[in-house]
Design an enzyme around this catalytic site. Structure first.
Site, short mmCIF file in Angstrom:
data_model
loop_
_atom_site.label_atom_id
_atom_site.label_comp_id
_atom_site.label_asym_id
_atom_site.label_seq_id
_atom_site.Cartn_x
_atom_site.Cartn_y
_atom_site.Cartn_z
N LYS A 91 -9.36 22.38 -21.51
CA LYS A 91 -8.69 21.31 -22.25
C LYS A 91 -7.27 21.04 -21.72
O LYS A 91 -6.77 19.94 -21.84
CB LYS A 91 -8.66 21.63 -23.74
CG LYS A 91 -10.04 21.48 -24.37
CD LYS A 91 -9.97 21.37 -25.87
CE LYS A 91 -11.29 20.89 -26.45
NZ LYS A 91 -12.34 21.93 -26.43
N GLU A 113 -6.52 14.31 -32.37
CA GLU A 113 -7.47 14.76 -33.39
C GLU A 113 -7.92 16.16 -32.99
O GLU A 113 -7.85 16.52 -31.82
CB GLU A 113 -8.70 13.82 -33.43
CG GLU A 113 -9.79 14.14 -32.39
CD GLU A 113 -9.36 13.88 -30.93
OE1 GLU A 113 -8.37 13.17 -30.71
OE2 GLU A 113 -10.02 14.42 -30.01
N SER A 374 -16.41 27.07 -19.57
CA SER A 374 -15.38 26.15 -20.05
C SER A 374 -14.23 26.85 -20.76
O SER A 374 -13.11 26.35 -20.77
CB SER A 374 -16.00 25.10 -20.98
OG SER A 374 -16.70 25.73 -22.05
C1 LIG Z 1 -13.70 21.80 -26.70
C2 LIG Z 1 -14.51 22.71 -25.90
C3 LIG Z 1 -15.77 22.32 -25.38
C4 LIG Z 1 -16.42 21.01 -25.68
O1 LIG Z 1 -15.77 19.89 -25.15
P1 LIG Z 1 -16.31 19.06 -23.91
O2 LIG Z 1 -15.54 17.79 -24.01
O3 LIG Z 1 -17.78 18.85 -24.09
O4 LIG Z 1 -16.01 19.82 -22.68
C5 LIG Z 1 -16.45 23.24 -24.59
N1 LIG Z 1 -15.95 24.46 -24.33
C6 LIG Z 1 -14.76 24.86 -24.81
C7 LIG Z 1 -14.27 26.22 -24.47
C8 LIG Z 1 -14.00 24.01 -25.61
O5 LIG Z 1 -12.82 24.43 -26.08
#
Ligand SMILES: *Cc1c(COP(=O)(O)O)cnc(C)c1O
Length: 403
Positions: A91, A113, A374
């Protein structure tokens, strides 16, 4: 025409996307589109973006080969480590991009948000770094559930605004943030958290996140040699880490797989509709009412998905699957115990799909798989410990896993 190029003049990717907003928001979206186009064609903006992501954000993130998991599954597993980026997930890429853009456009304030609080924390972080004011809209129900992240945002100097409308969760927070944006657009940028919303957000956020895929593609050449991974896999909530990853491999031969939460699988079970200013694939009932999404991971609790994913599914360039809560918990434990990496529950969806696909033979033995991790799972350990019966010792359910 590149597969993941610019959307058309209406902001559409095929039949999806666009700008379905009230008259009062058209100006704000147009101004943002102009501002982004100017910044993104300016080499000095790219330089500053990449410099901050390197000196502050922890980029480039490495690719890790998972020797033990690979030998168990008979396929070669590599992780793109967004869990090692500042604030613990991908993020940070998006919020640094948007905060820089806001400054360039002369805005002093950010609004954002948040659902689980991760995007709120990232936005508050970017605002603190750049000396901006930050207001985060968060559903009253989520504020209750995510007390620790609410405190983090306040610690970082942000104001958290409780959203009391609708179901008091993420969907309602987006609506209120958009409404607030209209009334203060002169001074304020709306920092949206994924590849969703009205044009230019889906395109702009994908461009900011494409640093994941571009970095991974060049690392892949050095690490593994010529060519590209056979499979590129990422979890999908709104779809930003997946879109950013896919952007680096869309022109290559890699199979692209997005993995949704089974309880929020807007691509597997959704229908075409309009929500939050975009046409996309959406979970809704026969009357067009948006259904609530449910998942073990709050970050995938979104009833829609970014429009470019709906497009990639339609043209069959990417495939979308889902993982259920049980499979995700298993993958959470597997990666922790076999590789020493505690994944975010969101990311564990991608791991879960790969484990199942390797075991079923859908991924043939010996192939190379790149998974975008992620985020890290520190934020999730208390919740998982409750599900597994407490922190005491190894506890039931934490015995060595046989996959
Ligand atoms: C917010 C988040 C997601 C989901 O968001 P995407 O926009 O689909 O990438 C996935 N993994 C983590 C660790 C997150 O914090």
């Amino acid at each position: 025409m590149p597969v993941m190029g610019e959307p058309d003049a209406l902001g559409k990717f095929g039949d999806f996307g666009g700008r379905f907003v009230p008259e009062s928001l058209i100006f704000a979206c147009q101004e943002l589109e102009d501002g982004f186009k100017s910044a993104w064609s300016d080499a000095s903006f790219h330089d500053e973006f990449e410099e901050i992501l390197s000196s502050f954000g922890g980029r480039p993130t490495p690719i890790t080969y998972c020797a033990r998991l690979s030998s168990k599954l008979g396929v070669n597993i590599y992780l793109k480590r967004e869990d090692l980026a500042h604030t613990g997930s991908h993020k940070i890429n998006n919020v640094i991009g948007q905060a820089l853009l806001a400054k360039r456009m002369g805005k002093q304030n950010l609004i954002a948000e948040t659902g689980a609080g991760q995007h709120g924390v990232a936005s508050a972080t970017a605002a603190a770094l750049m000396g901006m004011k930050c207001k985060v809209y968060m559903g009253a129900v989520d504020i209750e559930r995510q007390a620790l992240n609410v405190f983090r945002m306040r610690l970082l100097g942000a104001e958290v605004i409780s959203v009391e409308s609708g179901a008091k969760t993420l969907k309602d927070a987006v609506n209120d943030a958009m409404r607030a944006w209209v009334s203060e657009v002169e001074t304020t940028h709306y920092c949206l958290g994924s590849v969703m919303g009205p044009h230019p957000y889906p395109w702009m956020v994908r461009e900011f996140q494409s640093i994941i895929g571009k970095e991974a593609a060049s690392q892949w050449e050095k690490l593994v040699g010529k060519g590209s991974p056979d499979y590129v896999v990422a979890c999908v909530g709104g779809g930003s880490n997946a879109a950013g990853t896919f952007a680096g491999f869309a022109e290559a031969g890699s199979a692209l797989i997005g993995v949704e939460a089974a309880g929020g699988a807007a691509l597997s079970f959704g229908v075409k509709g309009v929500v939050h200013g975009m046409a996309s694939s959406i979970l809704q009932d026969e009357y067009g009412q948006i259904n609530e999404a449910h998942s073990i991971s709050a970050g995938l609790d979104y009833p829609g998905v970014g429009p470019e994913h709906a497009y990639l599914a339609q043209i069959k360039r990417a495939k979308y699957a889902s993982a259920n809560d049980g499979e995700v918990l298993m993958a959470f434990k597997v990666l922790s115990q076999l590789e020493g990496i505690i994944p975010a529950l969101e990311s564990a969806h991608a791991i879960a799909w790969v484990i199942n696909a390797a075991k079923s033979g859908e991924i043939e033995p010996g192939l190379n798989v790149l998974i975008t991790l992620s985020g890290r799972g520190d934020k999730d350990v208390a919740q998982v410990s409750e599900l597994l019966g407490g922190f005491s010792g190894a506890g039931p359910g934490l015995e060595e896993i046989d996959i």
